[in-house]
Design a protein around this motif. Structure first.
Motif, short mmCIF file in Angstrom:
data_model
loop_
_atom_site.label_atom_id
_atom_site.label_comp_id
_atom_site.label_asym_id
_atom_site.label_seq_id
_atom_site.Cartn_x
_atom_site.Cartn_y
_atom_site.Cartn_z
N THR A 75 10.85 12.09 3.57
CA THR A 75 10.33 13.24 2.82
C THR A 75 11.38 13.77 1.86
O THR A 75 12.53 14.01 2.22
N VAL A 76 10.95 13.95 0.61
CA VAL A 76 11.81 14.50 -0.44
C VAL A 76 11.05 15.60 -1.15
O VAL A 76 9.93 15.39 -1.63
N ASN A 77 11.64 16.81 -1.19
CA ASN A 77 11.01 17.96 -1.84
C ASN A 77 9.61 18.23 -1.30
O ASN A 77 8.68 18.56 -2.05
N GLY A 78 9.46 18.08 0.00
CA GLY A 78 8.19 18.41 0.65
C GLY A 78 7.14 17.33 0.60
O GLY A 78 6.04 17.52 1.13
N THR A 79 7.43 16.19 -0.03
CA THR A 79 6.46 15.11 -0.12
C THR A 79 7.00 13.86 0.56
O THR A 79 8.08 13.37 0.22
N GLY A 80 6.26 13.36 1.54
CA GLY A 80 6.64 12.13 2.21
C GLY A 80 6.13 10.92 1.44
O GLY A 80 5.03 10.97 0.88
N GLN A 81 6.92 9.87 1.40
CA GLN A 81 6.53 8.66 0.68
C GLN A 81 6.85 7.43 1.52
O GLN A 81 7.85 7.40 2.23
N ARG A 82 5.98 6.44 1.40
CA ARG A 82 6.19 5.20 2.16
C ARG A 82 5.34 4.10 1.54
O ARG A 82 4.26 4.36 1.03
N GLN A 83 5.85 2.88 1.58
CA GLN A 83 5.06 1.73 1.18
C GLN A 83 4.96 0.77 2.35
O GLN A 83 5.97 0.43 2.97
N VAL A 111 0.86 -1.19 0.00
CA VAL A 111 0.00 0.00 0.00
C VAL A 111 0.89 1.23 0.00
O VAL A 111 1.74 1.40 0.88
N ARG A 112 0.73 2.09 -0.98
CA ARG A 112 1.60 3.25 -1.16
C ARG A 112 1.00 4.47 -0.47
O ARG A 112 -0.20 4.71 -0.55
N MET A 113 1.85 5.24 0.21
CA MET A 113 1.42 6.44 0.92
C MET A 113 2.16 7.67 0.39
O MET A 113 3.36 7.62 0.14
N LEU A 114 1.43 8.77 0.26
CA LEU A 114 2.01 10.05 -0.10
C LEU A 114 1.50 11.10 0.88
O LEU A 114 0.30 11.17 1.15
N LEU A 115 2.41 11.89 1.43
CA LEU A 115 2.05 12.92 2.41
C LEU A 115 2.57 14.27 1.96
O LEU A 115 3.76 14.42 1.66
N ARG A 116 1.69 15.23 1.91
CA ARG A 116 2.09 16.61 1.60
C ARG A 116 1.29 17.56 2.48
O ARG A 116 0.05 17.59 2.39
N ASN A 117 1.99 18.29 3.33
CA ASN A 117 1.35 19.18 4.30
C ASN A 117 0.39 18.37 5.17
O ASN A 117 0.80 17.47 5.87
N ASP A 118 -0.91 18.69 5.13
CA ASP A 118 -1.87 18.00 6.00
C ASP A 118 -2.74 17.01 5.22
O ASP A 118 -3.81 16.61 5.68
#
Length: 238
Positions: free
Chosen positions: A113-121, A57-64
């Protein structure tokens, strides 16, 4: 599977997800089963299948804003016909009063977090996840005769969706990863819906395939209306 898990919700307290989360958060459980808590958070928020978590399951986080991407586990039937959703995306807003699982995932995804975007699987072996959730349920509810499995989360999500008057049937089907709006009838009951912090509403849910409308839904609605009218007539004093 559905018939076995629906009754389990009736036997569980309103805070059963919070209770299981608190136990899984304890150091003993986190050390013994480090993959359980992230998978539990995904189950709580999306009600997805264990096989879908196993695929990743892929996750993307940006701000809230947290976006969860789920790859469907049931996309074709034995005859090769379309079934379910190959992809679905959930968007959740994170604020000060955010759900425990949502807050946990934000912290987890923000670590990369890279360039303001968090990523995780997040991934977890499906069989091991099933056994871990069952063991967790027995630890939290030792007197419960019905086992708590990952599919209880799925039935709970369906129950919450059915009880929400603002959720259209089409949107509920998207949330569950169904192709047809009739399929959610196999999951949960509105009477088992939970109020308060246990319910997590998504800002939006997108699916890779449009939802198909089944005539069975219309027939079922007419049947329910007719049944309600008959009950009213029978209950009126003569």
């Amino acid at each position: 599977m559905g018939k076995a898990k629906k009754p389990a919700l009736k036997s569980l307290p309103a805070s059963w997800r919070e209770d299981m989360w608190a136990r899984a958060f304890e150091p003993e459980w986190r050390q013994a089963r480090p993959q359980l808590l992230p998978a539990l958070a995904v189950l709580w928020l999306t009600g997805c299948r264990p096989a879908e978590i196993e695929q990743g399951v892929r996750m993307l986080l940006r701000n809230d804003l947290l976006v969860i991407e789920v790859s469907g586990a049931k996309c074709t039937d034995a005859g090769g016909r379309e079934r379910g959703q190959p992809k679905r995306h959930y968007a959740f807003k994170i604020d000060a009063d955010a759900n425990l699982a949502l807050t946990f995932l934000r912290t987890l995804v923000a670590q990369n977090t890279v360039n303001g975007t968090g990523q995780r699987q997040i991934s977890h072996n499906a069989d091991y996840l099933y056994n871990s959730v069952v063991a967790l349920g027995r630890s939290v509810f030792p007197a419960l005769r019905t086992r708590v499995s990952p599919y209880c989360f799925r039935h709970q999500v369906a129950s919450d969706l059915k009880a929400d008057p603002d959720v259209l049937l089409e949107d509920a089907a998207k949330f569950m990863g169904h192709l047809c709006d009739y399929s959610i009838g196999k999951y949960g009951h509105a009477i088992h819906a939970r109020k308060g912090g246990g319910r997590v509403k998504a800002l939006a849910v997108q699916t890779s395939r449009p939802i198909k409308h089944s005539p069975k839904v219309d027939r079922l609605a007419r049947f329910k209306i007719a049944s309600a009218k008959r009950r009213d007539r029978n209950e009126k004093p003569s």
